[in-house]
Design an enzyme around this catalytic site. Structure first.
Site, PDB file in Angstrom:
ATOM      1  N   GLY A  30      17.042  49.439  62.062  1.00 40.24           N
ATOM      2  CA  GLY A  30      18.376  48.947  61.878  1.00 40.24           C
ATOM      3  C   GLY A  30      18.631  47.476  61.743  1.00 40.24           C
ATOM      4  O   GLY A  30      17.701  46.712  61.285  1.00 40.24           O
ATOM      5  N   SER A  31      19.416  46.638  62.590  1.00 41.95           N
ATOM      6  CA  SER A  31      19.749  45.331  62.273  1.00 41.95           C
ATOM      7  C   SER A  31      18.737  44.524  63.112  1.00 41.95           C
ATOM      8  O   SER A  31      18.727  43.373  62.630  1.00 41.95           O
ATOM      9  CB  SER A  31      21.045  45.031  63.077  1.00 41.95           C
ATOM     10  OG  SER A  31      22.185  45.479  62.097  1.00 41.95           O
TER      11      SER A  31
END
Length: 486
Positions: free
Chosen positions: A213-214
């Protein structure tokens, strides 16, 4: 001698020669493999004929041995087995051994030739067993395990300056002492663990990969700075909001539609976790440059041993531009272990130099004399000092003013990055909550952490890296820096 008798004598002689040849072959060519074959009962009888050496953390053993009845005179015991299982692995009379228990077996059971004195070398008697001294800080290990609690997930803490693993937890966990023997109760405990769909015996910190993810955005930012796409984290990017994925009619939006993501600089884009900025950044760089930076940080390494082998974290290849854009936010086919993301944070904290992770400091002969010792080794110069400094500053902004405020520690410099990674068919499953961070108390006292929460009892709308994983990382960093007076 008549002819039939002569033939019988020759035939008998040939049989004797064949038998001698076979015995010689078995002893010389196959002797070692037969002696070490786990199906050879003598192996287990010899292995458990006496107490095993110990695995030690923080100066205290986390393992032991207990006398039993029968041919296998001793079995392995564990103190707080669930807490330490991701470090020790298991040693079972019935089911073999794993992880440190397996990799350091000859030291622990006394069969290592380095343990023998001259008399034992002649008599081939088994020596007094040695011990394995780990790098684990018990306070960090406890903070990770208790922080994860009843959640499914994992956490890793590294010393950025050496690569030493300070803590490594995986939940749900298991107690290796429940099946260390060979009784019916041990067999039932093993069977129950094998049938448990929560996979408590899976070391999620090392052997499970997730979409990062981020948290992957810091790696993309590193690639952008290293390749001169931008000169600093405060230089504006050329990033529309929304961003049309190349070759499609799909517009990418940001989770927070009101965030100042249009043409945001890297600092702001990390602070608000702007998907649009890093998706376009990955496309502007091209997948080969992102892949090169990922490789320097440990991705696509199928032989990372600490000494337990970690699963390979991957950055995909052969993508089109829209798929490359998705990798910019740690999605598509990007996968990473918690150890891998701790390595990313560690390299940034250590001014761009990534040290090779390790969890065994040394092995000893049982009386404090070292048999061997692990030396700190550089894995790679993952980025320049300038790039690392820029990212340290931007990650501090995430903790001071952005999505990572739950990781703030008074009097300590803390930087971090949150992540919420989608998974499941059509993103139907609850997202994974990530947090990677570093803390610097000054005087060379640093720690780098990665935490992933795979499943919790939180409502989907309440799942966030800062909310679920951030507090766990904070507890681990506090524990690691406790001896600095911070």
């Amino acid at each position: 001698m008549n002819k039939p008798l002569r033939r019988a004598s020759v035939f008998s002689l040939l049989l004797v020669l064949a038998l001698l040849a076979w015995v010689t072959y078995v002893q010389l060519a196959r002797g070692d493999s037969l002696r070490e074959d786990p199906r050879n009962a003598r192996v287990a009888i010899s292995e458990y004929a006496g107490p095993l050496g110990d695995i030690i953390a923080g100066g205290k053993p986390v393992t032991g041995s207990a006398a039993t009845k029968g041919d296998l005179k001793y079995k392995r015991t564990y103190t707080d087995g669930k807490l330490w299982a991701p470090i020790t692995g298991y040693a079972s009379q019935s089911y073999g051994s794993t992880q440190v228990e397996a990799l350091e077996r000859q030291v622990l059971d006394g069969s290592d030739s380095r343990l023998k004195n001259p008399l034992e070398a002649v008599t081939r008697e088994r020596s007094k067993p040695g011990d394995v001294i780990t790098t684990i800080n018990p306070a960090v290990q406890k903070a990770a395990y208790e922080g994860l609690g009843n959640k499914t997930g994992a956490a890793v803490a590294l010393d950025p300056t050496t690569g030493a693993v300070l803590g490594m937890a995986s939940t749900p966990s298991y107690d290796p002492g429940t099946f260390a023997g060979s009784s019916t109760a041990d067999q039932k405990a093993w069977t129950a663990l094998q049938k448990d769909d929560k996979q408590p015996m899976l070391n999620r910190a090392l052997r499970q990969t997730y979409p990062p993810g981020s948290t992957f955005k810091v790696l993309v930012a590193a690639a952008a700075l290293e390749n001169g796409l931008y000169s600093s984290v405060d230089e504006p990017t050329k990033s529309p909001d929304p961003y049309r994925l190349p070759g499609t009619v799909t517009d990418m939006h940001n989770e927070n539609r009101s965030a100042p993501c249009e043409n945001a600089n890297i600092r702001t884009a990390l602070q608000y976790s702007c998907n649009t900025v890093f998706a376009k950044m990955a496309v502007d760089l091209g997948q080969s440059k992102v892949a090169a930076e990922a490789k320097k940080l440990g991705f696509d390494d199928a032989e990372l041993d600490i000494p337990v082998r970690a699963a390979k974290s991957t950055y995909p290849s052969g993508m089109n531009d829209s798929q490359t854009a998705l990798t910019g936010m740690g999605q598509f086919d990007v996968t990473a272990t918690p150890l891998q993301m701790a390595m990313v944070s560690s390299a940034i904290a250590n001014d761009g130099k990534l040290m090779t992770p390790y969890e065994v400091d040394r092995t000893t002969d049982g009386s404090a004399s070292a048999l061997d010792r692990t030396s700190a080794k550089t894995y790679s110069q993952a980025m320049s000092r300038h790039t690392a400094s820029e990212l340290q500053s931007a990650m501090r902004t995430v903790v001071d003013q952005g999505t990572g405020t739950n990781a703030k520690i008074s009097g300590v410099t803390v930087g971090g990055k949150t992540g919420t990674a989608q998974h499941g068919e059509n993103n139907s499953a609850n997202p994974y909550a990530w947090f990677i961070s570093y803390a610097d108390a000054g005087g060379g006292h640093k720690v780098a952490v990665a935490v992933v929460v795979e499943d919790s009892d939180a409502a989907r709308a309440d799942i966030s890296g800062g909310g679920l994983a951030g507090p766990i990382a904070k507890s681990m960093m506090n524990a690691a820096l406790a001896d600095t007076g911070s």
